[in-house]
Design an enzyme around this catalytic site. Structure first.
Site, PDB file in Angstrom:
ATOM      1  N   SER A  34      -7.280   4.240  -1.363  1.00  0.00           N
ATOM      2  CA  SER A  34      -6.977   2.820  -1.246  1.00  0.00           C
ATOM      3  C   SER A  34      -8.184   1.936  -1.548  1.00  0.00           C
ATOM      4  CB  SER A  34      -6.450   2.503   0.156  1.00  0.00           C
ATOM      5  OG  SER A  34      -5.179   3.060   0.352  1.00  0.00           O
ATOM      6  N   ASP A  80       0.827  -1.200   0.000  1.00  0.00           N
ATOM      7  CA  ASP A  80       0.000   0.000   0.000  1.00  0.00           C
ATOM      8  C   ASP A  80       0.867   1.257   0.000  1.00  0.00           C
ATOM      9  OD1 ASP A  80      -1.991   2.030   0.620  1.00  0.00           O
ATOM     10  OD2 ASP A  80      -3.237   0.405   1.374  1.00  0.00           O
ATOM     11  N   ASP A 121      -1.271   0.006  -4.646  1.00  0.00           N
ATOM     12  CA  ASP A 121      -2.568   0.555  -5.027  1.00  0.00           C
ATOM     13  C   ASP A 121      -2.441   1.997  -5.507  1.00  0.00           C
ATOM     14  OD1 ASP A 121      -1.794   1.337  -2.512  1.00  0.00           O
ATOM     15  OD2 ASP A 121      -3.696   0.906  -1.533  1.00  0.00           O
ATOM     16  N   THR A 153      -8.053  -2.327   1.937  1.00  0.00           N
ATOM     17  CA  THR A 153      -7.573  -3.324   0.976  1.00  0.00           C
ATOM     18  C   THR A 153      -8.106  -4.722   1.262  1.00  0.00           C
ATOM     19  OG1 THR A 153      -5.602  -2.011   0.520  1.00  0.00           O
ATOM     20  CG2 THR A 153      -5.538  -4.327  -0.110  1.00  0.00           C
ATOM     21  N   ASP A 201       2.093   2.510   3.459  1.00  0.00           N
ATOM     22  CA  ASP A 201       1.236   3.664   3.199  1.00  0.00           C
ATOM     23  C   ASP A 201       1.114   4.567   4.419  1.00  0.00           C
ATOM     24  OD1 ASP A 201      -0.974   5.129   1.712  1.00  0.00           O
ATOM     25  OD2 ASP A 201      -2.124   4.346   3.401  1.00  0.00           O
ATOM     26  N   HIS A 251      -2.050  11.086  -1.170  1.00  0.00           N
ATOM     27  CA  HIS A 251      -1.673  10.232  -2.290  1.00  0.00           C
ATOM     28  C   HIS A 251      -1.260  11.074  -3.488  1.00  0.00           C
ATOM     29  CE1 HIS A 251      -4.605   6.878  -0.721  1.00  0.00           C
ATOM     30  NE2 HIS A 251      -3.643   7.174   0.142  1.00  0.00           N
TER      31      HIS A 251
END
Length: 465
Positions: A97, A48, A312, A150, A270, A428
């Site tokens: 995500s 991630d 992702d 996820t 992440d 992101h």
């Protein structure tokens, strides 16, 4: 007629081969080709938030500075392509995500926040669910809570990723979709209103809440929860290679004649990216590298297994050179005994001296750097005093200043300056992400692809056309 027959059939024809014999031979050949194309085990690994800068940074972090060569990493060995990550048009170009995991799990684009539902909020079948229907065992191994975006996108359907309790409930209420769950999540599975752990146990699951139990699992379905929410940072956990340890236990547990589908997520790559914490990022990447190295050996011994690794999306806008300087200095990161978050907690307890800062951080800092840390602590104390002077109504509208958070920010800033690490965002970014694959049919994931193509190819390998 002989020109239309294969060499094999010509030989048969000399001894009385008929047109029906040739048809049977062709049908058998086609079936054998289809069977060869299908895969027994699929291990889908999602790192991630891991954009290209993360694997590049890990190469230099992992490098042996006393050698001329820069050593190859397990990621370098298996890079096959890149994947685009954009969500459905209504969410623009930058995915979250949930939408990205839905694309990887179902082959369908959707809106940000969706858990394997389409833009009309209708459920979409996932590769894990399809694999289960084909008689394969299934499992999820993650470092977040097992009902995070996820894993949830492979196991459930919900209009919002934020409905954590409802998603956890669905793991029982909508039918048990997996034979193994490993990760965090006590907060959602051991609640005052519902004890989902007890319900899993009543459905025949073995439950464990410590890594030690991974080495002695019984031959039955498994639910392992090891933290309240997500697991601790790898560099703070009792086992810094806990993703690797869970994956080793999982492949053994899921092994069976019909094969299995397993999701493995390095979730906290992440989270570290969101925090702009390069030390935590590299420790999570190291755990991931150990996991992929284990799977590399596993595939050698089980060549009917496919491993695909991708991200992702990318998080944080990581830059391994900043401020116009052509350098990156990761060696300092190896000196840290704990994550910057834990180091901040230690320094928050008392006034910070130069000697204490050097001892806690475990690297040589200057007097000016120690003063910056102390200044961050003083400012947080002043802000907290001002907060306590506010009315209850005013306090409810703002967050209480935390010494630990102020020092966490200051320590990360110090580390970024020393290593020359840069970040562009706490969120992101929209860049393409790398795709890595090895094992059976891995060549089918090469080149420039979209994230939905990964699920579509897996469906085909699992016999769905």
């Amino acid at each position: 007629m002989y020109k239309l027959l294969s060499a094999a059939c010509i030989t048969l024809a000399l001894s009385g081969c008929t047109a029906n014999d040739a048809q049977q031979l062709n049908t058998s050949t086609a079936k054998n080709a289809a069977a060869t194309n299908q895969v027994k085990n699929i291990i889908m690994v999602v790192a991630d938030g891991m954009g290209p800068a993360y694997t590049t940074a890990y190469r230099y972090y992992n490098d042996k500075p006393n050698t001329v060569a820069i050593e190859e990493t397990v990621f370098d060995r298996h890079l096959v392509g890149m994947a685009s990550t954009y969500p459905a048009r209504e969410s623009g170009y930058i995915t979250d995500s949930a939408a990205a995991a839905t694309a990887l799990a179902t082959g369908v684009k959707t809106y940000n926040g969706a858990i394997s539902v389409d833009t009309n909020k209708q459920p979409i079948e996932t590769v894990l669910q399809w694999a289960k229907q084909q008689g394969k065992k299934t499992g999820v191994v993650v470092t977040s809570q097992i009902n995070h975006a996820t894993p949830a996108s492979y196991l459930s359907h919900n209009e919002s990723r934020n409905n954590y309790n409802a998603i956890a409930d669905s793991y029982i209420d909508n039918g048990i979709k997996a034979d193994l769950y490993l990760g965090g999540g006590w907060q959602y599975f051991l609640r005052n209103d519902r004890n989902l752990v007890a319900e899993f146990k009543s459905n025949g699951f073995h439950y464990l809440d410590s890594y030690q139990g991974l080495t002695t699992l019984p031959q039955k379905p498994v639910l392992g929860l090891f933290a309240d929410v997500g697991l601790p940072w790898a560099m703070d956990d009792t086992n810094p290679l806990r993703l690797s340890a869970m994956t080793k236990a999982a492949v053994k547990q899921l092994d069976n004649e019909q094969g299995y589908f397993m999701l493995v997520e390095a979730s906290l790559v992440d989270w570290a990216g969101h925090a702009n914490d390069i030390a935590a990022v590299m420790s999570e990447m190291h755990d991931l590298a150990a996991t992929i190295t284990f799977l590399e050996d596993y595939v050698t011994k089980h060549p009917d297994t496919l491993v695909v690794l991708t991200a992702d999306h990318s998080t944080g806008g990581l830059t391994i050179a900043a401020n116009g300087k052509y350098e990156w200095n990761p060696s300092l990161l190896h000196q840290l005994k704990h994550s910057p978050e834990i180091l901040a907690e230690q320094l928050a307890k008392t006034d910070i001296t130069l000697a204490e800062a050097r001892q806690v951080l475990n690297f040589d800092i200057t007097k000016a750097e120690a003063q910056l840390l102390q200044q961050a602590r003083y400012q947080a104390l002043e802000q907290r005093a001002q907060y306590y002077q506010l009315s209850k109504a005013a306090q409810s509208k703002v967050k209480e200043p935390k010494l630990e958070q102020a020092l966490y920010t200051a320590i990360k800033s110090l580390i970024d300056k020393r290593t020359n690490t840069g970040w562009t965002t706490g969120g992101h970014t929209g860049i393409d992400v790398p795709v890595f694959a090895f094992g059976h049919a891995s060549e089918q994931f090469s080149g420039q692809v979209d994230n939905t193509d990964i699920a579509k190819t897996m469906f085909k390998l699992l016999g769905k056309h």
